[in-house]
Design a protein around this motif. Structure first.
Motif, PDB file in Angstrom:
ATOM      1  N   UNK A  25       0.844  -1.200   0.000  1.00 19.24           N
ATOM      2  CA  UNK A  25       0.000   0.000   0.000  1.00 19.24           C
ATOM      3  C   UNK A  25       0.876   1.246   0.000  1.00 19.24           C
ATOM      4  N   UNK A  26       1.919   1.248   0.830  1.00 18.67           N
ATOM      5  CA  UNK A  26       2.844   2.383   0.866  1.00 18.67           C
ATOM      6  C   UNK A  26       3.513   2.565  -0.487  1.00 18.67           C
ATOM      7  N   UNK A  27       3.953   1.459  -1.092  1.00 14.05           N
ATOM      8  CA  UNK A  27       4.597   1.526  -2.407  1.00 14.05           C
ATOM      9  C   UNK A  27       3.615   2.052  -3.452  1.00 14.05           C
ATOM     10  N   UNK A  28       2.367   1.570  -3.381  1.00 13.68           N
ATOM     11  CA  UNK A  28       1.341   2.035  -4.301  1.00 13.68           C
ATOM     12  C   UNK A  28       1.107   3.530  -4.128  1.00 13.68           C
ATOM     13  N   UNK A  29       0.996   3.978  -2.884  1.00 15.28           N
ATOM     14  CA  UNK A  29       0.793   5.405  -2.621  1.00 15.28           C
ATOM     15  C   UNK A  29       1.987   6.210  -3.119  1.00 15.28           C
ATOM     16  N   UNK A  30       3.206   5.685  -2.922  1.00 18.03           N
ATOM     17  CA  UNK A  30       4.410   6.388  -3.385  1.00 18.03           C
ATOM     18  C   UNK A  30       4.402   6.502  -4.903  1.00 18.03           C
ATOM     19  N   UNK A  31       4.069   5.363  -5.557  1.00 17.52           N
ATOM     20  CA  UNK A  31       4.036   5.356  -7.029  1.00 17.52           C
ATOM     21  C   UNK A  31       2.943   6.301  -7.530  1.00 17.52           C
ATOM     22  N   UNK A  32       1.769   6.274  -6.863  1.00 19.29           N
ATOM     23  CA  UNK A  32       0.686   7.164  -7.270  1.00 19.29           C
ATOM     24  C   UNK A  32       1.101   8.625  -7.096  1.00 19.29           C
ATOM     25  N   UNK A  33       1.794   8.933  -5.990  1.00 20.18           N
ATOM     26  CA  UNK A  33       2.267  10.302  -5.765  1.00 20.18           C
ATOM     27  C   UNK A  33       3.286  10.687  -6.830  1.00 20.18           C
TER      28      UNK A  33
END
Length: 165
Positions: A77-85
């Motif tokens: 989830x953190x990686x997804x949020x980072x990638x989305x950001x």
């Protein structure tokens, strides 16, 4: 009658002995069954304890796996949020670059239109200058031709005068 009573007494005594023997055998069977029951209870208790321990171990293993999965999911989830950001940031930068490029294109189009307008003004001025220079040239050629003709005429007059003299 006494014999009959003795015989019945013997029969009762034999029956009593047989009954006591059967009772003794039943007591032994009962003791054996009690021992077997105690062993079964012990085995059942041990099996229950083993199952409890296995259940606890499985619960602990399941809990550990759940924690690992939750940790993995949290990381994902953190990686997804980072990638989305990062995607949003890149999109914003891309949008900004596109807007800057659009502004630059608009500016260049305006400059080109102004240059074309200026070029047509320059072209008109150049055409005027060329026409002016052409007229000036034609006038000079005409003047030089007139001067040459004047010189030729004077030379011819001078030659005629010299020939007369």
């Amino acid at each position: 009658e006494l014999k009959e009573a003795e015989r019945k007494l013997k029969d009762v005594a034999v029956e009593k002995i047989q009954t006591e023997a059967e009772l003794s055998s039943l007591k032994e069977d009962l003791v054996s069954l009690n021992i077997a029951l105690k062993k079964s209870e012990a085995v059942a208790h041990k099996a229950t304890e083993t199952l409890k321990n296995e259940s606890i171990a499985r619960q602990a293993e399941t809990s550990a796996m759940n924690q690992e999965h939750e940790s993995t999911l949290a990381g994902m989830k953190e990686e997804l949020e980072r990638v989305q950001a990062e995607i949003a940031s890149r999109q914003a930068a891309s949008d900004s670059e596109a807007a800057a490029a659009k502004n630059k294109i608009d500016s260049l189009e305006i400059q080109l239109a102004e240059k074309k307008e200026g070029d047509s003004e320059v072209a008109a001025k150049q055409a005027e200058m060329i026409e002016s220079l052409r007229r000036e040239y034609e006038n000079k050629v005409a003047e030089l031709t007139r001067q040459l003709e004047e010189r030729d005429r004077k030379r011819d007059e001078l030659s005629a005068y010299m020939a007369e003299a």
